[in-house]
Design a protein around this motif. Sequence first.
Motif, PDB file in Angstrom:
ATOM      1  N   UNK A 255       1.130   7.202  -6.942  1.00  0.00           N
ATOM      2  CA  UNK A 255       0.089   7.010  -5.938  1.00  0.00           C
ATOM      3  C   UNK A 255      -1.092   6.215  -6.486  1.00  0.00           C
ATOM      4  N   UNK A 256      -1.274   6.204  -7.790  1.00  0.00           N
ATOM      5  CA  UNK A 256      -2.321   5.352  -8.362  1.00  0.00           C
ATOM      6  C   UNK A 256      -1.944   3.876  -8.227  1.00  0.00           C
ATOM      7  N   UNK A 257      -0.646   3.579  -8.319  1.00  0.00           N
ATOM      8  CA  UNK A 257      -0.188   2.208  -8.106  1.00  0.00           C
ATOM      9  C   UNK A 257      -0.476   1.794  -6.658  1.00  0.00           C
ATOM     10  N   UNK A 258      -0.119   2.663  -5.714  1.00  0.00           N
ATOM     11  CA  UNK A 258      -0.423   2.363  -4.323  1.00  0.00           C
ATOM     12  C   UNK A 258      -1.936   2.292  -4.103  1.00  0.00           C
ATOM     13  N   UNK A 259      -2.683   3.116  -4.838  1.00  0.00           N
ATOM     14  CA  UNK A 259      -4.138   3.070  -4.736  1.00  0.00           C
ATOM     15  C   UNK A 259      -4.699   1.731  -5.178  1.00  0.00           C
ATOM     16  N   UNK A 260      -4.087   1.119  -6.183  1.00  0.00           N
ATOM     17  CA  UNK A 260      -4.520  -0.210  -6.625  1.00  0.00           C
ATOM     18  C   UNK A 260      -4.391  -1.224  -5.487  1.00  0.00           C
ATOM     19  N   UNK A 261      -3.256  -1.179  -4.801  1.00  0.00           N
ATOM     20  CA  UNK A 261      -3.046  -2.141  -3.716  1.00  0.00           C
ATOM     21  C   UNK A 261      -3.902  -1.818  -2.494  1.00  0.00           C
ATOM     22  N   UNK A 262      -4.168  -0.543  -2.231  1.00  0.00           N
ATOM     23  CA  UNK A 262      -5.071  -0.220  -1.121  1.00  0.00           C
ATOM     24  C   UNK A 262      -6.486  -0.670  -1.459  1.00  0.00           C
ATOM     25  N   UNK A 263      -6.869  -0.614  -2.732  1.00  0.00           N
ATOM     26  CA  UNK A 263      -8.166  -1.146  -3.140  1.00  0.00           C
ATOM     27  C   UNK A 263      -8.252  -2.638  -2.905  1.00  0.00           C
ATOM     28  N   UNK A 264      -7.164  -3.362  -3.241  1.00  0.00           N
ATOM     29  CA  UNK A 264      -7.120  -4.798  -2.972  1.00  0.00           C
ATOM     30  C   UNK A 264      -7.179  -5.069  -1.475  1.00  0.00           C
ATOM     31  N   UNK A 265      -6.497  -4.240  -0.688  1.00  0.00           N
ATOM     32  CA  UNK A 265      -6.527  -4.390   0.769  1.00  0.00           C
ATOM     33  C   UNK A 265      -7.933  -4.170   1.305  1.00  0.00           C
TER      34      UNK A 265
ATOM     35  N   UNK B 160       0.828  -1.214   0.000  1.00  0.00           N
ATOM     36  CA  UNK B 160       0.000   0.000   0.000  1.00  0.00           C
ATOM     37  C   UNK B 160       0.858   1.258   0.000  1.00  0.00           C
ATOM     38  N   UNK B 161       2.136   1.129   0.361  1.00  0.00           N
ATOM     39  CA  UNK B 161       3.060   2.241   0.167  1.00  0.00           C
ATOM     40  C   UNK B 161       3.483   3.012   1.399  1.00  0.00           C
ATOM     41  N   UNK B 162       3.168   2.517   2.593  1.00  0.00           N
ATOM     42  CA  UNK B 162       3.543   3.256   3.795  1.00  0.00           C
ATOM     43  C   UNK B 162       5.049   3.507   3.861  1.00  0.00           C
ATOM     44  N   UNK B 163       5.828   2.483   3.593  1.00  0.00           N
ATOM     45  CA  UNK B 163       7.282   2.656   3.693  1.00  0.00           C
ATOM     46  C   UNK B 163       7.851   3.489   2.550  1.00  0.00           C
ATOM     47  N   UNK B 164       7.072   3.704   1.512  1.00  0.00           N
ATOM     48  CA  UNK B 164       7.509   4.658   0.490  1.00  0.00           C
ATOM     49  C   UNK B 164       7.611   6.050   1.094  1.00  0.00           C
TER      50      UNK B 164
ATOM     51  N   UNK C  15       9.450  13.083  -2.023  1.00  0.00           N
ATOM     52  CA  UNK C  15       8.065  13.420  -2.365  1.00  0.00           C
ATOM     53  C   UNK C  15       7.724  14.841  -1.955  1.00  0.00           C
ATOM     54  N   UNK C  16       8.106  15.216  -0.740  1.00  0.00           N
ATOM     55  CA  UNK C  16       7.807  16.572  -0.280  1.00  0.00           C
ATOM     56  C   UNK C  16       8.565  17.611  -1.109  1.00  0.00           C
TER      57      UNK C  16
ATOM     58  N   UNK D 159      11.601  -0.390  -5.884  1.00  0.00           N
ATOM     59  CA  UNK D 159      10.859   0.075  -7.054  1.00  0.00           C
ATOM     60  C   UNK D 159      10.182   1.429  -6.866  1.00  0.00           C
ATOM     61  N   UNK D 160      10.057   1.926  -5.629  1.00  0.00           N
ATOM     62  CA  UNK D 160       9.463   3.251  -5.458  1.00  0.00           C
ATOM     63  C   UNK D 160      10.275   4.337  -6.165  1.00  0.00           C
ATOM     64  N   UNK D 161      11.608   4.372  -6.031  1.00  0.00           N
ATOM     65  CA  UNK D 161      12.364   5.404  -6.771  1.00  0.00           C
ATOM     66  C   UNK D 161      12.179   5.286  -8.281  1.00  0.00           C
ATOM     67  N   UNK D 162      12.074   4.052  -8.770  1.00  0.00           N
ATOM     68  CA  UNK D 162      11.866   3.859 -10.211  1.00  0.00           C
ATOM     69  C   UNK D 162      10.517   4.429 -10.626  1.00  0.00           C
ATOM     70  N   UNK D 163       9.478   4.128  -9.829  1.00  0.00           N
ATOM     71  CA  UNK D 163       8.139   4.620 -10.164  1.00  0.00           C
ATOM     72  C   UNK D 163       8.055   6.139 -10.044  1.00  0.00           C
ATOM     73  N   UNK D 164       8.702   6.697  -9.027  1.00  0.00           N
ATOM     74  CA  UNK D 164       8.682   8.154  -8.879  1.00  0.00           C
ATOM     75  C   UNK D 164       9.358   8.833 -10.064  1.00  0.00           C
ATOM     76  N   UNK D 165      10.431   8.221 -10.550  1.00  0.00           N
ATOM     77  CA  UNK D 165      11.116   8.791 -11.704  1.00  0.00           C
ATOM     78  C   UNK D 165      10.317   8.659 -12.984  1.00  0.00           C
ATOM     79  N   UNK D 166       9.609   7.533 -13.148  1.00  0.00           N
ATOM     80  CA  UNK D 166       8.881   7.278 -14.383  1.00  0.00           C
ATOM     81  C   UNK D 166       7.458   7.829 -14.372  1.00  0.00           C
ATOM     82  N   UNK D 167       6.807   7.743 -13.220  1.00  0.00           N
ATOM     83  CA  UNK D 167       5.388   8.106 -13.140  1.00  0.00           C
ATOM     84  C   UNK D 167       5.135   9.393 -12.370  1.00  0.00           C
ATOM     85  N   UNK D 168       6.106   9.833 -11.585  1.00  0.00           N
ATOM     86  CA  UNK D 168       5.886  11.007 -10.748  1.00  0.00           C
ATOM     87  C   UNK D 168       4.794  10.737  -9.730  1.00  0.00           C
ATOM     88  N   UNK D 169       3.859  11.660  -9.604  1.00  0.00           N
ATOM     89  CA  UNK D 169       2.762  11.483  -8.648  1.00  0.00           C
ATOM     90  C   UNK D 169       1.779  10.407  -9.088  1.00  0.00           C
TER      91      UNK D 169
END
Length: 241
Positions: A185-195, A32-36, A44-45, A172-182
């Motif tokens: 959070x949609x990726x993390x949203x997918x997993x929070x939806x599954x949760x 879900x991305x807490x440790x991100x 991010x900030x 993979x968080x640094x990779x996603x931040x570099x490729x997808x930017x903000x």
Amino acid sequence: AKVKVSSHEYMDHLTTRLIVIGVGLQLLQQLVGMNAFMYFGPRMFGDMGLNENKFQVIINLLNFLMTWPAIFLSDICGRRFLLWTGALAMLVSCLGMGFLGTLVLKTGQDAQEPVQYCMVGLVFTFVAAFAATWGPTVWVYNAEIFPQKHRAWCMGLTTTANWIGNWVIAQFTPVMLGALGFGTFFVFGFFTGAALLLALWLPETKGIMLEHMERILREKLGLAQDPRSKLECGEPTYGAA
């Protein structure tokens, strides 16, 4: 004398399915991305145009403080309630951060403070929701669902899954931040939806004696009662040594 437990005992229908549930809970706790936020919060900030160190200290403190309510809420509200409400709050936060970050926020331009602080509020909501629900409750739930004779082995396996998820987030968080930017959070949203879906499906374990857990879990999973079980005779087998 040492008691040997054959491998097939670990793979009975109930235990196998409980391992899948436990592994799923532990993986989702990480994905879900807490440790991100814990590992890459300053980045991010900074992307939000905010003071990296100040806001990282704030979310670390918030994470610590919001863990304490879970100690009381777990037995007041129930494990399932905490898991699904926490997942819902995290899902809303992730989707909000994704939409604001990709569609609204324009760092370096004037009049961005309302958007920046709205995103910070969503980050705080996510961290607080995780700390009060999924952070501690997953460990509580896993400790309750496994039979006593298999619990150490199953807990070890599910804890391994947690660390695998942690490694995935760290790598993979640094990779996603570099490729997808903000959009990350949609990726993390997918997993929070599954949760959220998993939490809504899980049976409640609050106030249930370990001796009665097997019956409830078998009913939830659609499994017949074990004919070897002595529960019908009033003798505890699930949770007994």
